[in-house]
Design a protein around this motif. Structure first.
Motif, PDB file in Angstrom:
ATOM      1  N   GLU A   1      -9.129  -5.934   0.057  1.00  0.00           N
ATOM      2  CA  GLU A   1      -9.778  -4.602   0.262  1.00  0.00           C
ATOM      3  C   GLU A   1      -8.799  -3.399   0.350  1.00  0.00           C
ATOM      4  OE1 GLU A   1     -13.174  -3.792   2.396  1.00  0.00           O
ATOM      5  OE2 GLU A   1     -12.652  -1.561   1.621  1.00  0.00           O
ATOM      6  N   SER A   2      -7.688  -3.782   1.158  1.00  0.00           N
ATOM      7  CA  SER A   2      -6.643  -2.844   1.451  1.00  0.00           C
ATOM      8  C   SER A   2      -5.636  -2.492  -0.055  1.00  0.00           C
ATOM      9  CB  SER A   2      -5.428  -3.273   2.714  1.00  0.00           C
ATOM     10  OG  SER A   2      -5.041  -4.542   2.162  1.00  0.00           O
TER      11      SER A   2
ATOM     12  N   THR B   1      -7.769  -0.333  -1.810  1.00  0.00           N
ATOM     13  CA  THR B   1      -7.674   1.239  -1.265  1.00  0.00           C
ATOM     14  C   THR B   1      -6.345   1.751  -1.797  1.00  0.00           C
ATOM     15  OG1 THR B   1      -8.972   0.555   0.756  1.00  0.00           O
ATOM     16  CG2 THR B   1      -7.778   2.636   0.654  1.00  0.00           C
TER      17      THR B   1
END
Ligand code: C2E
Ligand code: MG
Ligand code: MG
Ligand code: MG
Length: 282
Positions: A213-214, A217
């Motif tokens: 997820e990071s 992002t």
């Protein structure tokens, strides 16, 4: 006794340093010879439009056909070359060879962009823009089809010279992009200091974008940063269809990676261009 130990350690380190220096000298001499013997070769990796899957560009990547060691990857000799004088001749060879290839492909109807990686020595003096002007005459091509890839260390090596080099190159009409974007320390501030045309999102953020997820992002932020600053953006290191789709959904229109094609010799790349008019059936 302690002194003996210290001497022993000093001898050990001296011997080790000597070995390193000897290895490096051998390789530097090797590189000079390789340049004279024409042992370097450029491979080309496709860059595609993520939507249509058409080939829109190629990145030229150097390989060394060593008579004994076989095909040597750039990681094993570019750092050595960059630390020595051979870098000047080698870098000129890369620019000239990739440029002439792009010019031939364009003349044959394949108007694709050619990405060329730069070395620090080409930015620390004015030689690159002189070479570019000469090549524009010797091997004509629309200058915006030539795209020089620069990394942060090249820009920060000598900021004043780098800015001058950028201005001169921009006047020639060639493109300049930030390579490996996001991996350095000053990425955001150098966006402001160095007015280039686009950026390449580093593979380290792309490869796990699906699962992490990071990373996702970060990729999304870089894409919107590029959009906001009116820069082109391409994702490096796309290895599967799902990642390609994800990038496209996040607004990235161009990609490069093993999924679309590994770097390959010029004749093989040409066959790729001929296949379905340069469309990769991925
Ligand atoms: P780079 O400019 O970031 O080039 C991309 C590297 O990622 C290439 O490695 C390419 O083969 C690899 N790559 C592309 N797609 C994928 C993928 O999907 N998965 C994986 N695992 N790797 C992928 P390569 O050819 O070994 O080059 C490494 C680096 O050496 C380049 O990184 C560049 O910094 C330098 N280099 C290569 N050719 C030249 C050159 O002609 N001149 C200069 N100055 N540097 C060069
Ligand atoms: Mg590159
Ligand atoms: Mg890169
Ligand atoms: Mg890289």
């Amino acid at each position: 006794l302690d002194k003996d130990k210290a001497d022993g350690a000093a001898n050990f380190y001296e011997a080790r340093d000597r070995a390193l220096v000897e290895k490096r000298l051998a390789t530097e001499a090797d590189l000079v010879r390789a340049l004279q013997n024409d042992e370097f070769e450029l491979f080309y990796q496709p860059q595609v439009c993520l939507d249509s899957k058409r080939i829109i560009g190629a990145e030229a990547l150097i390989r060394w056909r060593h008579p004994v060691r076989g095909l040597v990857p750039p990681i094993d000799f570019i750092p050595i070359a960059n630390a020595t004088a051979v870098s000047v001749g080698m870098s000129r060879w890369v620019v000239e060879t990739a440029w002439r290839q792009a010019s031939r492909w364009a003349a044959a109807g394949h108007e694709i962009r050619m990405g060329i990686n730069l070395s620090p020595c080409q930015f620390s003096d004015g030689s690159l823009s002189v070479q570019v002007e000469a090549l524009l005459h010797a091997a004509p091509i629309r200058p915006d089809l030539i795209e020089f890839e620069v990394t942060e260390d090249i820009l920060l090596d000598d900021e004043v010279q780098a800015k001058k080099a950028i201005e001169r190159l921009k006047r020639s009409g060639v493109r300049l992009v930030f390579d490996d974007f996001g991996t350095g320390f000053g990425s955001l501030s150098y966006l402001k200091s160095f007015p280039l045309h686009g950026l390449k999102i580093d593979r380290s953020f792309v490869k796990d974008a699906l699962s992490c997820e990071s990373d996702r992002t970060i990729v999304r932020s870089v894409i919107s940063l590029a959009e906001g600053l009116d820069l082109s953006v391409i994702a490096e290191g796309i290895e599967d269809a799902a990642t390609a789709d994800l990038l496209l959904a996040m607004g990235c229109r161009e990609g490069q990676g093993y999924f679309f094609g590994k770097p390959c010799p010029a004749d093989e790349f040409e066959r790729l261009l001929m296949t379905a008019a340069g469309s990769i059936a991925a």
